[in-house]
Design a protein around this motif. Structure first.
Motif, PDB file in Angstrom:
ATOM      1  N   TYR A   1      30.475  18.862  26.295  1.00 26.93           N
ATOM      2  CA  TYR A   1      29.624  19.972  26.738  1.00 26.93           C
ATOM      3  C   TYR A   1      28.162  19.558  26.662  1.00 26.93           C
ATOM      4  O   TYR A   1      27.836  18.506  26.115  1.00 26.93           O
ATOM      5  N   GLY A   2      27.298  20.386  27.229  1.00 22.47           N
ATOM      6  CA  GLY A   2      25.872  20.041  27.249  1.00 22.47           C
ATOM      7  C   GLY A   2      25.681  18.705  27.955  1.00 22.47           C
ATOM      8  O   GLY A   2      26.396  18.400  28.918  1.00 22.47           O
TER       9      GLY A   2
ATOM     10  N   THR B   1      28.691  24.788  30.830  1.00 27.90           N
ATOM     11  CA  THR B   1      27.788  23.686  31.189  1.00 27.90           C
ATOM     12  C   THR B   1      27.915  23.343  32.674  1.00 27.90           C
ATOM     13  O   THR B   1      26.905  23.084  33.347  1.00 27.90           O
TER      14      THR B   1
END
Lengths: 143, 143, 143
Positions: B72-73, B105
């Motif tokens: 994620y991110g 994301t």
């Protein structure tokens, strides 16, 4: 209910398992409680931690999940009044996210509560706070 | 077995502890299930996460441990078709590692499933997925 | 005590939950046991991990908490004789912190026990060690 709780704690005690009656009574679980650690000095990570807190509240419902951000070491700078993400920290506190600053780091860096964003909670130690939350059954994420 | 399970869940419920019957029934444990988080944009970390997954499978036996990588991110870039570690991601998926991309994301970065390596699983949120796994008793490592 | 323990393990077994009798008997909890992961090559992170270990021992009492630092991947360099934080690693070992080096990383980097600071424990794998500790109920922090 109280008797069942007492029996469970006693049973666990006999077996040598340390159980926090407070945690049991509160019914804290890793799906409704999360502690997010910030120990980097990188503003990109600070923003990611703030995004994580917001996304968790949106996904599970702001009133159904307890979120705490714990900042320590170089991460403490995230919570200073002149922080690059001060606006985001304020917004998180407004949404009932507990934002905690490590007292050990504050002492070492000569930072006082007056240097921090209003509404930040000072805890004795960042790692101790994280251990406490994990012992209470909270989930842990380190962005 | 079903009665004992029901009794345990009921007893826990009376004491205010939220227990997932699914998790109990599946017998998920932190020694046989591990979720590996990738939230850095650094290809060195991506490779380390892939190595961790492979080493865990080799040490415990590929069929005896369930491994999931959650990106994620800035970590989402690990899973794009043009990722520097695309070969390693493909190999992990071939070895039955679940490789999960954060839907939150993806929306923010305007990335669609078509931009990702084939076989990647899209989950609603990366942090929510990690909370879910921890609540089911999985171990957590963030390389 | 032994009978209650056996009954608990049996009951859990019937319900499909894997419980380590050793963990139950030892009464390990996330408030009295912590594993600290080092997988970065950055000496700043190494120092932070050492500080975390020391602060936890000071806050909870050196004899009341078991602290283990597990180094793997680029973090292994923290434990080599010529490490920038060799003095701090020696001091941690003197304070009974278990400092563990990942055997998988050692093999890959062609590092032998003789290259490491005296008193470092070699474990088969860093991630496996962390999974084992989490399955035994230890807290986990990744500075």
């Amino acid at each position: 209910m109280k008797q069942v709780l007492a029996a469970l704690v006693m049973l666990a005690g006999l077996a040598g398992i340390a159980v926090s009656p407070a945690a049991l009574a509160a019914g804290k679980t890793s799906m409704s409680h999360i502690v997010i650690q910030v120990s980097d000095g990188d503003p990109g990570k600070w923003q990611l931690a703030l995004n994580n807190a917001e996304n968790v509240q949106e996904a599970l419902g702001k009133d159904k999940v307890k979120v705490e951000i714990v900042a320590y070491g170089p991460g403490l700078n995230m919570l200073k009044s002149d922080s690059k993400v001060a606006g985001g920290v304020n917004a998180a506190i407004d949404r009932n996210v507990q934002v905690s600053a490590c007292g050990v780091t504050m002492k070492k860096m000569k930072v006082t509560k007056a240097d921090l964003i209003g509404g930040v909670t000072v805890v004795p130690g960042g790692v101790i706070e994280i251990m406490k939350r994990q012992s209470e059954g909270w989930s842990y994420v380190r962005p």
